[in-house]
Design a protein around this motif. Sequence first.
Motif, PDB file in Angstrom:
ATOM      1  N   ALA A  85       0.840  -1.213   0.000  1.00 40.38           N
ATOM      2  CA  ALA A  85       0.000   0.000   0.000  1.00 40.38           C
ATOM      3  C   ALA A  85       0.867   1.252   0.000  1.00 40.38           C
ATOM      4  O   ALA A  85       0.533   2.259  -0.644  1.00 40.38           O
ATOM      5  N   SER A  86       2.023   1.196   0.693  1.00 45.55           N
ATOM      6  CA  SER A  86       2.936   2.345   0.715  1.00 45.55           C
ATOM      7  C   SER A  86       3.552   2.571  -0.661  1.00 45.55           C
ATOM      8  O   SER A  86       3.738   3.721  -1.089  1.00 45.55           O
ATOM      9  N   VAL A 127       9.446  -0.364   6.948  1.00 40.84           N
ATOM     10  CA  VAL A 127       8.036  -0.048   7.185  1.00 40.84           C
ATOM     11  C   VAL A 127       7.605  -0.626   8.539  1.00 40.84           C
ATOM     12  O   VAL A 127       7.782  -1.817   8.813  1.00 40.84           O
ATOM     13  N   ILE A 128       7.026   0.241   9.384  1.00 38.28           N
ATOM     14  CA  ILE A 128       6.521  -0.136  10.705  1.00 38.28           C
ATOM     15  C   ILE A 128       5.113   0.424  10.846  1.00 38.28           C
ATOM     16  O   ILE A 128       4.891   1.608  10.567  1.00 38.28           O
ATOM     17  N   LYS A 129       4.175  -0.396  11.262  1.00 37.41           N
ATOM     18  CA  LYS A 129       2.798   0.071  11.440  1.00 37.41           C
ATOM     19  C   LYS A 129       2.673   0.791  12.775  1.00 37.41           C
ATOM     20  O   LYS A 129       3.155   0.324  13.811  1.00 37.41           O
ATOM     21  N   ALA A 130       2.040   1.941  12.733  1.00 36.24           N
ATOM     22  CA  ALA A 130       1.889   2.771  13.938  1.00 36.24           C
ATOM     23  C   ALA A 130       0.732   2.262  14.798  1.00 36.24           C
ATOM     24  O   ALA A 130      -0.322   2.894  14.896  1.00 36.24           O
ATOM     25  N   ASP A 131       0.909   1.076  15.390  1.00 36.06           N
ATOM     26  CA  ASP A 131      -0.067   0.614  16.384  1.00 36.06           C
ATOM     27  C   ASP A 131       0.703   0.251  17.657  1.00 36.06           C
ATOM     28  O   ASP A 131       1.058   1.135  18.429  1.00 36.06           O
ATOM     29  N   PHE A 171       6.467   4.910   8.750  1.00 41.76           N
ATOM     30  CA  PHE A 171       5.340   4.476   9.563  1.00 41.76           C
ATOM     31  C   PHE A 171       4.071   4.467   8.708  1.00 41.76           C
ATOM     32  O   PHE A 171       3.791   5.437   7.990  1.00 41.76           O
ATOM     33  N   THR A 172       3.318   3.383   8.775  1.00 44.25           N
ATOM     34  CA  THR A 172       1.992   3.330   8.143  1.00 44.25           C
ATOM     35  C   THR A 172       0.933   3.450   9.241  1.00 44.25           C
ATOM     36  O   THR A 172       1.240   3.384  10.426  1.00 44.25           O
ATOM     37  N   GLY A 173      -0.319   3.605   8.816  1.00 44.20           N
ATOM     38  CA  GLY A 173      -1.395   3.772   9.804  1.00 44.20           C
ATOM     39  C   GLY A 173      -1.587   5.210  10.210  1.00 44.20           C
ATOM     40  O   GLY A 173      -2.127   5.490  11.298  1.00 44.20           O
ATOM     41  N   GLY A 174      -1.145   6.135   9.381  1.00 44.11           N
ATOM     42  CA  GLY A 174      -1.333   7.552   9.690  1.00 44.11           C
ATOM     43  C   GLY A 174      -2.786   7.932   9.857  1.00 44.11           C
ATOM     44  O   GLY A 174      -3.121   8.849  10.617  1.00 44.11           O
ATOM     45  N   ASP A 175      -3.684   7.213   9.160  1.00 42.35           N
ATOM     46  CA  ASP A 175      -5.114   7.505   9.284  1.00 42.35           C
ATOM     47  C   ASP A 175      -5.618   7.194  10.691  1.00 42.35           C
ATOM     48  O   ASP A 175      -6.467   7.912  11.245  1.00 42.35           O
ATOM     49  N   GLU A 176      -5.102   6.115  11.298  1.00 43.16           N
ATOM     50  CA  GLU A 176      -5.516   5.754  12.652  1.00 43.16           C
ATOM     51  C   GLU A 176      -4.999   6.775  13.669  1.00 43.16           C
ATOM     52  O   GLU A 176      -5.685   7.079  14.663  1.00 43.16           O
ATOM     53  N   LEU A 177      -3.788   7.281  13.440  1.00 47.19           N
ATOM     54  CA  LEU A 177      -3.273   8.330  14.320  1.00 47.19           C
ATOM     55  C   LEU A 177      -4.152   9.575  14.239  1.00 47.19           C
ATOM     56  O   LEU A 177      -4.420  10.232  15.265  1.00 47.19           O
ATOM     57  N   ASN A 205      -0.482   7.917   5.345  1.00 49.26           N
ATOM     58  CA  ASN A 205      -1.885   7.508   5.403  1.00 49.26           C
ATOM     59  C   ASN A 205      -2.194   6.879   4.054  1.00 49.26           C
ATOM     60  O   ASN A 205      -2.464   7.580   3.085  1.00 49.26           O
ATOM     61  N   ASN A 206      -2.165   5.552   3.999  1.00 53.10           N
ATOM     62  CA  ASN A 206      -2.312   4.845   2.722  1.00 53.10           C
ATOM     63  C   ASN A 206      -3.757   4.771   2.238  1.00 53.10           C
ATOM     64  O   ASN A 206      -4.013   4.207   1.171  1.00 53.10           O
TER      65      ASN A 206
END
Length: 466
Positions: A22-23, A97-101, A130-136, A168-169
């Motif tokens: 996705a990135s 790549v690291i998921k931001a959870d 970092f992925t998961g920018g939308d969740e942040l 934010n993918n």
Amino acid sequence: MAEMIRGLKLVLLGRTGIGKSASGNTILGRQAFKSSKSSASVTRDVAVESGTVCGRWVSVYDTPGLFHTELSDGEIQQIYESVLQRCESGLCVFLLVIKADRFTGKERRAVEKIEELLGDQRLKNTWILFTGGDELEDENMTIEEYINLSEPLKRVVQKYDQRYHVFNNKMKGPSEQARLLLVEIMQRLKGTSAFSLPSRRIVLLGKTGVGKSAAGNTILGQREFLSKMRMSSVTSECSVAHTTVSGRSVSVVDTPGLFDTLMRLEEIMTEIARSVYLSSPGPHAFLIVFPVNMRFTEHERQVPQQIEMMFGQDVLKYSLILFTHGDLLEEESVKDLIEGNWRHLVQQCGGRYHVFNNKDLNNREQVNDLLLKIDTMIEQNGGGHYSNQMFEDAQRFRQEEEEQRQKEEEERKQQVEKEMQERIEKVRKETEERIRAEMEACRFRSRLDRYEENRKREEKDGCVCS
């Protein structure tokens, strides 16, 4: 460091299911890679997609995820090693790549494994993505606040000298976040020699009077090669010149014209062969030059064959058609031109071509675009360049072919001589047999005549007695 980074390679690394594919789509601004929310890795092999991002040519490498995959650790290591080899040349950045959870033990082990595979030197070229920018955003939390929640993660970020970015993918299409990532990378690279742009070694080939020397001057941005519009070649021997183009070292070798009437073919081939050694350890690109206003004749059709004969079959993998006199195209586009007689010739070079206006030495964009196409060609060839070894192999093959041709010619001559001797022997035997037959017939007639004379004499003597 040049303002514009060209031929940038971005390698996505990380465990399964954290958004590498996705990135890659976010960077390229399109659905280039297959991406799904799954604990099993979608990517089983390295996938490579390229495109222009904010005016820069970017190749993105999507790799299989560590853990939770059908591939063994040994298979993954082999895949990673093949990617690292392909990134030895050119400008390459690794994105961890690291998921931001939650930064769990599994994430830490994935980071440690990747660091082990990369080695200390490549870690200097590595950014954390970092992925998961939308969740942040949903939690109204900044990436800095998230990092500060975990002491192990803080140590990782510090280890990478604060080289990190967040995606934010879920945002579709070209986005500002991809541009900001490239700007951040570019800013970090300024002033460091570790990321110098790759040098390029170029050889110009073509008939006499097509504008090779002028094209060389256009690439160099200055008049290094003697260039005149005439039917006889101005260049009788190879010459080389160097310059810096958009932050990279570029060398250009000008060569005598193919089919030059003032030089023997053996002299032309010997001199042009020197171009490989002048661009040692070997040229990255052969530019086969034709004017856009040249009538396509049998000579033009033979040019690739002549080049293949000198440099071997692999040479066209490293070749690009360069059309000169682009200022004469007027309303006719180069695509319209190629759709005619030139199409097959361009296809022989993998569909690669470029157009120069040699009257505009200050137009550096046409030169940058040419280097970009050369970068893409090198990428398609898996990196590297045409080598001295390839040339020596081609020369050896050509010598073996020549020896085989001479052997077959000698055998043919011997066969002709043998057949000639056999015909001569046959004629000689036939002649001898005919002569013997004639002599035998002559002797038979002689005996017959004597017999007839004796008979007549006996008849006469008998008549006298009576």
